[in-house]
Scaffold this active site. Structure first.
Site, mmCIF file in Angstrom:
data_model
loop_
_atom_site.group_PDB
_atom_site.id
_atom_site.type_symbol
_atom_site.label_atom_id
_atom_site.label_comp_id
_atom_site.label_asym_id
_atom_site.label_seq_id
_atom_site.Cartn_x
_atom_site.Cartn_y
_atom_site.Cartn_z
ATOM 1 N N LYS A 1 -15.643 21.627 -31.845
ATOM 2 C CA LYS A 1 -17.000 21.657 -31.306
ATOM 3 C C LYS A 1 -17.606 23.030 -31.513
ATOM 4 O O LYS A 1 -16.835 23.995 -31.538
ATOM 5 C CB LYS A 1 -17.033 21.265 -29.828
ATOM 6 C CG LYS A 1 -15.995 21.851 -28.900
ATOM 7 C CD LYS A 1 -15.773 23.299 -28.716
ATOM 8 C CE LYS A 1 -16.866 24.200 -28.264
ATOM 9 N NZ LYS A 1 -16.415 25.627 -28.101
ATOM 10 N N TYR B 1 -19.944 22.203 -23.095
ATOM 11 C CA TYR B 1 -19.045 21.480 -22.182
ATOM 12 C C TYR B 1 -19.837 20.816 -21.060
ATOM 13 O O TYR B 1 -19.576 19.668 -20.697
ATOM 14 C CB TYR B 1 -17.990 22.426 -21.595
ATOM 15 C CG TYR B 1 -16.916 22.781 -22.597
ATOM 16 C CD1 TYR B 1 -15.861 21.917 -22.853
ATOM 17 C CD2 TYR B 1 -16.965 23.968 -23.305
ATOM 18 C CE1 TYR B 1 -14.878 22.222 -23.784
ATOM 19 C CE2 TYR B 1 -15.992 24.292 -24.245
ATOM 20 C CZ TYR B 1 -14.951 23.415 -24.476
ATOM 21 O OH TYR B 1 -13.995 23.721 -25.409
HETATM 22 P P1 NAD Z 1 -11.391 32.699 -34.088
HETATM 23 O O1 NAD Z 1 -12.316 33.779 -34.478
HETATM 24 O O2 NAD Z 1 -10.240 33.039 -33.216
HETATM 25 O O3 NAD Z 1 -10.812 32.011 -35.390
HETATM 26 C C1 NAD Z 1 -11.634 31.634 -36.479
HETATM 27 C C2 NAD Z 1 -10.802 31.587 -37.732
HETATM 28 O O4 NAD Z 1 -11.677 31.261 -38.830
HETATM 29 C C3 NAD Z 1 -10.153 32.946 -38.062
HETATM 30 O O5 NAD Z 1 -8.812 32.740 -38.457
HETATM 31 C C4 NAD Z 1 -10.965 33.461 -39.224
HETATM 32 O O6 NAD Z 1 -10.222 34.280 -40.111
HETATM 33 C C5 NAD Z 1 -11.406 32.157 -39.893
HETATM 34 N N1 NAD Z 1 -12.578 32.287 -40.743
HETATM 35 C C6 NAD Z 1 -12.744 31.650 -41.906
HETATM 36 N N2 NAD Z 1 -13.878 31.986 -42.487
HETATM 37 C C7 NAD Z 1 -14.489 32.868 -41.671
HETATM 38 C C8 NAD Z 1 -15.696 33.572 -41.732
HETATM 39 N N3 NAD Z 1 -16.561 33.432 -42.765
HETATM 40 N N4 NAD Z 1 -16.002 34.392 -40.719
HETATM 41 C C9 NAD Z 1 -15.197 34.539 -39.659
HETATM 42 N N5 NAD Z 1 -14.007 33.877 -39.552
HETATM 43 C C10 NAD Z 1 -13.668 33.052 -40.556
HETATM 44 O O7 NAD Z 1 -12.277 31.560 -33.433
HETATM 45 P P2 NAD Z 1 -11.761 30.357 -32.538
HETATM 46 O O8 NAD Z 1 -11.878 30.727 -31.115
HETATM 47 O O9 NAD Z 1 -10.443 29.896 -33.034
HETATM 48 O O10 NAD Z 1 -12.908 29.253 -32.816
HETATM 49 C C11 NAD Z 1 -12.885 28.447 -33.978
HETATM 50 C C12 NAD Z 1 -13.600 27.119 -33.677
HETATM 51 O O11 NAD Z 1 -12.896 26.451 -32.645
HETATM 52 C C13 NAD Z 1 -15.033 27.276 -33.188
HETATM 53 O O12 NAD Z 1 -15.822 26.231 -33.704
HETATM 54 C C14 NAD Z 1 -14.921 27.128 -31.687
HETATM 55 O O13 NAD Z 1 -16.081 26.620 -31.076
HETATM 56 C C15 NAD Z 1 -13.774 26.158 -31.570
HETATM 57 N N6 NAD Z 1 -13.020 26.310 -30.316
HETATM 58 C C16 NAD Z 1 -12.755 25.212 -29.589
HETATM 59 C C17 NAD Z 1 -12.056 25.311 -28.423
HETATM 60 C C18 NAD Z 1 -11.728 24.080 -27.626
HETATM 61 O O14 NAD Z 1 -11.236 24.217 -26.509
HETATM 62 N N7 NAD Z 1 -11.959 22.894 -28.145
HETATM 63 C C19 NAD Z 1 -11.618 26.566 -27.967
HETATM 64 C C20 NAD Z 1 -11.894 27.685 -28.740
HETATM 65 C C21 NAD Z 1 -12.588 27.541 -29.923
#
Ligand code: NAD
Length: 380
Positions: free
Chosen positions: A137, A222
Protein backbone atom coordinates in the site's frame (compact mmCIF):
# COMPACT_ATOMS: atom_id res chain seq x y z
CA UNK A 1 -11.60 -20.83 29.97
CA UNK A 2 -7.93 -20.11 30.53
CA UNK A 3 -7.09 -23.73 29.76
CA UNK A 4 -8.85 -23.47 26.43
CA UNK A 5 -7.14 -20.16 25.71
CA UNK A 6 -3.72 -21.64 26.51
CA UNK A 7 -4.55 -24.56 24.30
CA UNK A 8 -5.42 -22.26 21.40
CA UNK A 9 -2.24 -20.29 21.94
CA UNK A 10 -0.12 -23.40 22.10
CA UNK A 11 -1.64 -24.95 19.02
CA UNK A 12 -1.52 -21.75 16.98
CA UNK A 13 -4.85 -20.43 15.73
CA UNK A 14 -4.42 -21.43 12.15
CA UNK A 15 -3.50 -25.01 12.98
CA UNK A 16 -6.97 -25.31 14.43
CA UNK A 17 -8.54 -23.65 11.45
CA UNK A 18 -9.72 -20.80 13.66
CA UNK A 19 -9.19 -17.09 13.21
CA UNK A 20 -10.62 -15.65 16.32
CA UNK A 21 -11.66 -16.54 19.79
CA UNK A 22 -13.69 -14.21 21.93
CA UNK A 23 -13.32 -15.03 25.61
CA UNK A 24 -16.84 -13.72 26.26
CA UNK A 25 -18.69 -16.36 24.30
CA UNK A 26 -16.04 -18.74 23.20
CA UNK A 27 -18.15 -21.43 21.61
CA UNK A 28 -20.16 -19.19 19.34
CA UNK A 29 -17.62 -16.97 17.64
CA UNK A 30 -15.42 -19.34 15.70
CA UNK A 31 -14.40 -17.47 12.59
CA UNK A 32 -13.86 -18.87 9.08
CA UNK A 33 -11.20 -21.52 8.73
CA UNK A 34 -7.75 -20.23 7.85
CA UNK A 35 -5.59 -21.36 4.98
CA UNK A 36 -2.98 -23.42 6.78
CA UNK A 37 -2.93 -26.38 4.43
CA UNK A 38 -2.35 -26.62 0.70
CA UNK A 39 0.21 -25.88 -2.00
CA UNK A 40 2.99 -23.38 -1.37
CA UNK A 41 3.11 -19.96 -3.06
CA UNK A 42 6.66 -19.29 -4.27
CA UNK A 43 7.34 -15.59 -3.91
CA UNK A 44 10.04 -13.21 -5.17
CA UNK A 45 10.47 -10.18 -2.91
CA UNK A 46 11.13 -6.90 -4.74
CA UNK A 47 12.73 -4.05 -2.77
CA UNK A 48 14.78 -5.37 0.13
CA UNK A 49 14.22 -2.51 2.59
CA UNK A 50 12.71 -2.13 6.04
CA UNK A 51 9.29 -3.62 5.46
CA UNK A 52 10.58 -6.41 3.21
CA UNK A 53 12.84 -7.48 6.11
CA UNK A 54 9.79 -7.79 8.36
CA UNK A 55 7.87 -9.71 5.69
CA UNK A 56 10.83 -12.03 5.03
CA UNK A 57 11.27 -12.81 8.73
CA UNK A 58 7.54 -13.42 9.19
CA UNK A 59 7.46 -15.64 6.12
CA UNK A 60 9.71 -18.07 8.00
CA UNK A 61 6.54 -18.82 10.00
CA UNK A 62 4.35 -19.09 6.90
CA UNK A 63 3.05 -22.51 6.11
CA UNK A 64 2.07 -21.77 2.54
CA UNK A 65 4.42 -19.04 1.24
CA UNK A 66 8.13 -19.33 0.61
CA UNK A 67 10.78 -16.89 -0.63
CA UNK A 68 12.14 -18.25 -3.91
CA UNK A 69 13.33 -15.06 -5.61
CA UNK A 70 14.88 -11.68 -4.77
CA UNK A 71 14.91 -8.39 -6.67
CA UNK A 72 17.13 -5.51 -5.54
CA UNK A 73 19.38 -2.78 -6.92
CA UNK A 74 22.03 -3.59 -4.32
CA UNK A 75 24.26 -6.61 -5.19
CA UNK A 76 25.37 -7.00 -1.56
CA UNK A 77 21.75 -7.37 -0.41
CA UNK A 78 21.03 -9.94 -3.11
CA UNK A 79 23.99 -11.96 -1.84
CA UNK A 80 23.28 -11.69 1.90
CA UNK A 81 19.51 -12.19 1.58
CA UNK A 82 20.11 -15.01 -0.93
CA UNK A 83 22.34 -16.80 1.55
CA UNK A 84 20.03 -16.13 4.49
CA UNK A 85 16.86 -17.34 2.79
CA UNK A 86 18.37 -19.98 0.50
CA UNK A 87 17.58 -18.22 -2.79
CA UNK A 88 20.01 -19.40 -5.51
CA UNK A 89 21.92 -16.92 -7.70
CA UNK A 90 19.81 -17.71 -10.76
CA UNK A 91 16.71 -16.46 -8.91
CA UNK A 92 18.25 -13.12 -7.91
CA UNK A 93 17.51 -10.10 -10.11
CA UNK A 94 18.02 -6.35 -10.23
CA UNK A 95 15.57 -3.69 -11.47
CA UNK A 96 16.87 -3.96 -15.05
CA UNK A 97 16.78 -7.76 -15.26
CA UNK A 98 13.65 -8.75 -13.32
CA UNK A 99 11.45 -9.17 -16.42
CA UNK A 100 13.34 -12.47 -16.75
CA UNK A 101 11.27 -13.88 -13.86
CA UNK A 102 9.08 -14.85 -16.81
CA UNK A 103 11.40 -17.79 -17.45
CA UNK A 104 11.76 -18.81 -13.81
CA UNK A 105 9.48 -21.75 -13.02
CA UNK A 106 10.27 -21.46 -9.30
CA UNK A 107 8.48 -18.11 -8.91
CA UNK A 108 4.65 -17.87 -8.82
CA UNK A 109 4.30 -14.30 -7.56
CA UNK A 110 6.29 -11.13 -6.97
CA UNK A 111 5.75 -9.07 -3.79
CA UNK A 112 6.48 -5.40 -4.62
CA UNK A 113 7.76 -3.60 -1.48
CA UNK A 114 9.40 -0.52 -3.01
CA UNK A 115 8.64 3.22 -2.63
CA UNK A 116 5.08 4.07 -3.70
CA UNK A 117 5.92 5.78 -7.00
CA UNK A 118 7.59 2.64 -8.34
CA UNK A 119 4.63 0.29 -7.75
CA UNK A 120 2.76 1.14 -10.98
CA UNK A 121 5.48 0.24 -13.46
CA UNK A 122 6.83 -2.66 -11.43
CA UNK A 123 3.42 -4.30 -11.01
CA UNK A 124 2.69 -3.94 -14.72
CA UNK A 125 6.08 -5.46 -15.61
CA UNK A 126 5.56 -8.39 -13.24
CA UNK A 127 2.12 -9.11 -14.69
CA UNK A 128 3.57 -8.93 -18.21
CA UNK A 129 6.16 -11.47 -17.06
CA UNK A 130 3.29 -13.82 -16.24
CA UNK A 131 3.47 -13.63 -12.44
CA UNK A 132 0.82 -12.89 -9.83
CA UNK A 133 1.58 -9.69 -7.94
CA UNK A 134 1.25 -8.66 -4.32
CA UNK A 135 1.78 -4.91 -4.05
CA UNK A 136 2.32 -2.86 -0.94
CA UNK A 137 0.00 0.00 0.00
CA UNK A 138 -0.70 2.49 -1.40
CA UNK A 139 -1.14 0.40 -4.55
CA UNK A 140 -0.22 3.38 -6.76
CA UNK A 141 -0.08 7.16 -6.66
CA UNK A 142 -3.61 7.84 -7.91
CA UNK A 143 -6.73 6.22 -9.34
CA UNK A 144 -5.48 6.46 -12.92
CA UNK A 145 -2.43 4.38 -12.03
CA UNK A 146 -4.60 2.00 -10.04
CA UNK A 147 -6.93 1.37 -12.98
CA UNK A 148 -3.96 0.70 -15.26
CA UNK A 149 -2.51 -1.77 -12.77
CA UNK A 150 -5.81 -3.62 -12.36
CA UNK A 151 -6.25 -3.73 -16.15
CA UNK A 152 -2.70 -4.97 -16.78
CA UNK A 153 -3.07 -7.85 -14.31
CA UNK A 154 -6.48 -8.73 -15.73
CA UNK A 155 -5.09 -8.74 -19.25
CA UNK A 156 -2.23 -11.01 -18.17
CA UNK A 157 -4.68 -13.32 -16.38
CA UNK A 158 -2.78 -12.80 -13.13
CA UNK A 159 -4.02 -11.83 -9.68
CA UNK A 160 -3.19 -8.50 -8.09
CA UNK A 161 -3.38 -8.34 -4.30
CA UNK A 162 -2.56 -5.44 -1.96
CA UNK A 163 -0.58 -5.92 1.26
CA UNK A 164 -3.51 -5.00 3.52
CA UNK A 165 -2.36 -7.11 6.48
CA UNK A 166 -5.14 -5.84 8.79
CA UNK A 167 -7.72 -7.61 6.61
CA UNK A 168 -6.53 -10.90 8.19
CA UNK A 169 -6.03 -9.62 11.74
CA UNK A 170 -8.15 -11.53 14.31
CA UNK A 171 -9.56 -8.59 16.35
CA UNK A 172 -10.34 -6.66 13.18
CA UNK A 173 -12.17 -9.71 11.82
CA UNK A 174 -14.09 -10.17 15.06
CA UNK A 175 -15.39 -6.58 14.94
CA UNK A 176 -16.24 -7.08 11.28
CA UNK A 177 -18.15 -10.23 12.25
CA UNK A 178 -19.99 -8.49 15.09
CA UNK A 179 -21.05 -5.62 12.85
CA UNK A 180 -22.15 -7.97 10.06
CA UNK A 181 -24.10 -10.09 12.57
CA UNK A 182 -25.92 -6.98 13.77
CA UNK A 183 -24.41 -7.08 17.26
CA UNK A 184 -23.60 -3.35 17.11
CA UNK A 185 -27.01 -2.50 15.68
CA UNK A 186 -27.25 0.02 12.92
CA UNK A 187 -23.82 1.69 12.58
CA UNK A 188 -23.84 5.47 12.84
CA UNK A 189 -20.24 6.66 13.12
CA UNK A 190 -16.61 5.69 12.62
CA UNK A 191 -13.51 7.46 13.82
CA UNK A 192 -10.05 6.55 12.46
CA UNK A 193 -6.85 8.12 13.76
CA UNK A 194 -3.60 7.14 12.03
CA UNK A 195 -0.25 8.81 12.44
CA UNK A 196 3.26 8.97 13.78
CA UNK A 197 5.96 11.59 14.07
CA UNK A 198 8.23 11.08 11.09
CA UNK A 199 12.01 11.40 11.50
CA UNK A 200 14.75 11.69 8.87
CA UNK A 201 13.79 14.55 6.54
CA UNK A 202 15.78 13.02 3.65
CA UNK A 203 13.78 9.77 3.46
CA UNK A 204 11.71 8.91 0.36
CA UNK A 205 8.46 9.21 2.36
CA UNK A 206 9.00 12.98 2.42
CA UNK A 207 9.86 13.16 -1.29
CA UNK A 208 6.72 13.83 -3.33
CA UNK A 209 8.20 12.21 -6.46
CA UNK A 210 8.67 8.87 -4.66
CA UNK A 211 5.87 9.00 -2.08
CA UNK A 212 3.16 10.63 -4.17
CA UNK A 213 2.10 12.78 -1.22
CA UNK A 214 2.66 12.70 2.52
CA UNK A 215 1.02 11.16 5.56
CA UNK A 216 -2.22 10.28 3.77
CA UNK A 217 -0.48 8.00 1.24
CA UNK A 218 1.55 6.27 3.92
CA UNK A 219 -0.35 6.12 7.21
CA UNK A 220 -3.70 7.90 6.77
CA UNK A 221 -4.58 5.17 4.28
CA UNK A 222 -5.10 2.86 7.30
CA UNK A 223 -7.90 5.07 8.66
CA UNK A 224 -9.37 5.41 5.18
CA UNK A 225 -9.21 1.71 4.34
CA UNK A 226 -10.37 0.87 7.88
CA UNK A 227 -13.48 3.01 7.70
CA UNK A 228 -14.55 1.17 4.54
CA UNK A 229 -14.32 -2.32 6.05
CA UNK A 230 -15.56 -1.24 9.47
CA UNK A 231 -18.63 0.56 8.10
CA UNK A 232 -19.13 -2.01 5.32
CA UNK A 233 -20.12 0.54 2.68
CA UNK A 234 -18.37 2.72 0.11
CA UNK A 235 -18.34 6.48 0.82
CA UNK A 236 -20.33 8.83 -1.41
CA UNK A 237 -18.71 12.11 -0.37
CA UNK A 238 -15.58 13.45 1.30
CA UNK A 239 -14.50 16.74 2.82
CA UNK A 240 -10.94 17.39 3.98
CA UNK A 241 -8.66 19.99 5.55
CA UNK A 242 -4.87 20.19 5.65
CA UNK A 243 -2.70 21.73 8.37
CA UNK A 244 1.04 22.25 8.04
CA UNK A 245 3.37 23.53 10.74
CA UNK A 246 6.77 22.61 9.28
CA UNK A 247 7.17 23.93 5.73
CA UNK A 248 10.80 22.81 5.50
CA UNK A 249 10.25 19.15 6.33
CA UNK A 250 6.89 18.92 4.55
CA UNK A 251 7.43 20.47 1.14
CA UNK A 252 4.81 21.36 -1.45
CA UNK A 253 2.65 18.30 -2.12
CA UNK A 254 3.80 16.43 1.01
CA UNK A 255 1.01 16.61 3.56
CA UNK A 256 1.89 16.76 7.25
CA UNK A 257 -1.63 16.46 8.69
CA UNK A 258 -5.00 15.99 7.00
CA UNK A 259 -8.37 15.64 8.67
CA UNK A 260 -11.02 14.12 6.45
CA UNK A 261 -14.66 13.22 6.75
CA UNK A 262 -16.64 10.71 4.71
CA UNK A 263 -20.34 10.15 4.22
CA UNK A 264 -21.82 6.72 3.46
CA UNK A 265 -25.06 5.89 1.65
CA UNK A 266 -26.76 4.53 4.79
CA UNK A 267 -26.18 7.80 6.64
CA UNK A 268 -23.01 6.79 8.50
CA UNK A 269 -20.36 9.48 8.80
CA UNK A 270 -16.66 8.97 9.43
CA UNK A 271 -14.14 11.38 10.85
CA UNK A 272 -10.46 10.60 10.26
CA UNK A 273 -7.07 12.06 11.02
CA UNK A 274 -3.83 11.36 9.16
CA UNK A 275 -0.59 12.81 10.50
CA UNK A 276 3.19 12.68 10.23
CA UNK A 277 3.45 14.96 13.24
CA UNK A 278 1.78 13.09 16.14
CA UNK A 279 2.65 9.93 17.98
CA UNK A 280 0.18 7.66 19.80
CA UNK A 281 -2.24 8.01 16.93
CA UNK A 282 -3.59 4.59 16.02
CA UNK A 283 -7.24 4.18 16.99
CA UNK A 284 -10.46 2.99 15.35
CA UNK A 285 -13.87 3.53 16.94
CA UNK A 286 -17.14 2.26 15.52
CA UNK A 287 -20.43 3.29 17.06
CA UNK A 288 -23.77 1.62 16.46
CA UNK A 289 -27.27 1.83 17.93
CA UNK A 290 -26.71 -1.26 20.09
CA UNK A 291 -23.04 -0.93 20.95
CA UNK A 292 -19.52 0.09 20.02
CA UNK A 293 -16.16 -1.38 19.05
CA UNK A 294 -12.75 0.13 19.60
CA UNK A 295 -9.25 -0.87 18.49
CA UNK A 296 -6.17 0.79 19.94
CA UNK A 297 -3.66 0.15 18.54
CA UNK A 298 -5.70 -0.52 15.44
CA UNK A 299 -3.14 -1.07 12.70
CA UNK A 300 0.29 -1.51 14.29
CA UNK A 301 2.24 -4.74 13.83
CA UNK A 302 0.54 -5.94 16.98
CA UNK A 303 -0.60 -7.07 19.31
CA UNK A 304 -3.77 -5.19 18.39
CA UNK A 305 -5.94 -4.41 21.40
CA UNK A 306 -9.65 -3.83 21.45
CA UNK A 307 -12.89 -3.76 23.36
CA UNK A 308 -16.56 -3.55 22.61
CA UNK A 309 -19.68 -2.76 24.66
CA UNK A 310 -19.53 -6.44 25.70
CA UNK A 311 -16.02 -6.14 27.19
CA UNK A 312 -12.39 -6.60 26.15
CA UNK A 313 -11.66 -8.51 22.96
CA UNK A 314 -9.73 -11.33 24.51
CA UNK A 315 -8.15 -12.83 21.40
CA UNK A 316 -4.57 -14.11 21.29
CA UNK A 317 -2.36 -12.38 18.70
CA UNK A 318 -1.10 -15.66 17.24
CA UNK A 319 1.60 -15.65 14.55
CA UNK A 320 3.04 -12.44 13.05
CA UNK A 321 0.47 -10.61 10.91
CA UNK A 322 2.59 -10.98 7.79
CA UNK A 323 2.87 -14.77 8.22
CA UNK A 324 -0.92 -15.06 8.39
CA UNK A 325 -1.30 -12.60 5.48
CA UNK A 326 1.00 -14.67 3.27
CA UNK A 327 -0.78 -17.94 4.09
CA UNK A 328 -4.13 -16.32 3.31
CA UNK A 329 -2.80 -14.78 0.10
CA UNK A 330 -1.46 -18.19 -0.97
CA UNK A 331 -4.97 -19.58 -0.44
CA UNK A 332 -6.51 -16.71 -2.43
CA UNK A 333 -4.11 -17.13 -5.35
CA UNK A 334 -3.75 -20.91 -5.40
CA UNK A 335 -7.11 -22.15 -4.03
CA UNK A 336 -9.42 -19.31 -5.10
CA UNK A 337 -10.31 -18.58 -1.47
CA UNK A 338 -12.49 -15.50 -0.94
CA UNK A 339 -11.22 -13.43 2.00
CA UNK A 340 -13.71 -11.95 4.49
CA UNK A 341 -12.40 -8.46 3.62
CA UNK A 342 -11.13 -8.21 0.03
CA UNK A 343 -7.45 -7.54 -0.72
CA UNK A 344 -7.60 -7.45 -4.51
CA UNK A 345 -6.53 -4.72 -6.91
CA UNK A 346 -10.02 -3.21 -6.95
CA UNK A 347 -9.82 -2.81 -3.19
CA UNK A 348 -6.53 -0.97 -3.63
CA UNK A 349 -8.06 1.12 -6.42
CA UNK A 350 -11.05 2.11 -4.26
CA UNK A 351 -8.66 3.62 -1.72
CA UNK A 352 -6.81 5.51 -4.48
CA UNK A 353 -10.09 6.94 -5.82
CA UNK A 354 -10.88 8.28 -2.34
CA UNK A 355 -7.33 9.56 -1.82
CA UNK A 356 -7.66 11.53 -5.08
CA UNK A 357 -10.94 12.93 -3.77
CA UNK A 358 -9.42 13.86 -0.39
CA UNK A 359 -6.58 15.76 -2.06
CA UNK A 360 -9.14 17.46 -4.32
CA UNK A 361 -11.25 18.42 -1.30
CA UNK A 362 -8.17 19.86 0.44
CA UNK A 363 -7.28 21.89 -2.65
CA UNK A 364 -10.75 23.20 -3.42
CA UNK A 365 -12.23 23.39 0.07
CA UNK A 366 -15.32 21.77 -1.42
CA UNK A 367 -17.24 18.60 -0.62
CA UNK A 368 -16.28 16.05 -3.29
CA UNK A 369 -18.93 13.57 -4.38
CA UNK A 370 -18.01 9.96 -5.13
CA UNK A 371 -19.73 7.39 -7.28
CA UNK A 372 -18.33 4.11 -6.00
CA UNK A 373 -19.57 1.99 -8.92
CA UNK A 374 -18.46 4.30 -11.70
CA UNK A 375 -15.14 5.29 -10.13
CA UNK A 376 -13.61 1.87 -10.71
CA UNK A 377 -14.20 2.21 -14.45
CA UNK A 378 -13.80 5.96 -14.98
CA UNK A 379 -11.07 7.25 -17.27
CA UNK A 380 -9.29 10.34 -16.07
P1 NAD B 1 12.32 1.30 2.77
O1 NAD B 1 12.90 2.61 2.41
O2 NAD B 1 12.73 0.69 4.06
O3 NAD B 1 12.63 0.26 1.63
C1 NAD B 1 12.44 0.56 0.25
C2 NAD B 1 13.34 -0.32 -0.57
O4 NAD B 1 13.17 0.05 -1.95
C3 NAD B 1 14.83 -0.13 -0.23
O5 NAD B 1 15.46 -1.39 -0.16
C4 NAD B 1 15.36 0.66 -1.41
O6 NAD B 1 16.73 0.39 -1.69
C5 NAD B 1 14.45 0.19 -2.54
N1 NAD B 1 14.39 1.09 -3.67
C6 NAD B 1 14.33 0.70 -4.95
N2 NAD B 1 14.32 1.73 -5.77
C7 NAD B 1 14.36 2.84 -5.01
C8 NAD B 1 14.38 4.21 -5.29
N3 NAD B 1 14.32 4.68 -6.56
N4 NAD B 1 14.42 5.06 -4.27
C9 NAD B 1 14.44 4.64 -2.99
N5 NAD B 1 14.43 3.32 -2.67
C10 NAD B 1 14.39 2.43 -3.68
O7 NAD B 1 10.74 1.47 2.70
P2 NAD B 1 9.66 0.50 3.33
O8 NAD B 1 9.27 1.01 4.66
O9 NAD B 1 10.13 -0.90 3.23
O10 NAD B 1 8.40 0.76 2.35
C11 NAD B 1 8.30 0.12 1.09
C12 NAD B 1 6.82 0.00 0.71
O11 NAD B 1 6.17 -0.81 1.69
C13 NAD B 1 6.06 1.32 0.68
O12 NAD B 1 5.12 1.29 -0.37
C14 NAD B 1 5.34 1.36 2.01
O13 NAD B 1 4.15 2.10 1.98
C15 NAD B 1 5.07 -0.11 2.24
N6 NAD B 1 4.98 -0.46 3.67
C16 NAD B 1 3.94 -1.19 4.08
C17 NAD B 1 3.82 -1.53 5.40
C18 NAD B 1 2.67 -2.39 5.86
O14 NAD B 1 2.51 -2.55 7.07
N7 NAD B 1 1.88 -2.94 4.97
C19 NAD B 1 4.79 -1.12 6.33
C20 NAD B 1 5.87 -0.37 5.87
C21 NAD B 1 5.96 -0.05 4.53
Amino acid sequence: MSTRRNFLQNMGLSALGIYAFNGLNAETVLMPASAAEGPVLRVALMGLGGYASRVADAMQQSKRAKITGLISGTPGKLKSWGEKYGVPENSRYNYETFDAVKNNPDIDAVYVITPNALHHDQVIRCAAAGKHVICEKPMGLNAKQGREMVAACKKAGKQLLVGYRMHFEPLTLEIHRMRTAGELGSVKFFQGLSGFRIGDPTQWRLNKALAGGGSLMDIGIYALNGCRYMVGEEPVWVTAQETKTDFVKFKEGVDETITFQLGFPGGVTASCLSSYNMNNLDRFFLNGEKGFAELQPASSYGPIKGRTHKGPLDIPAGRPQQAVQMDEMAAIILDGKKPVIPVDGEEGLRDLVIIDAIYKAVKTGQKVKLNPGASLRAQN
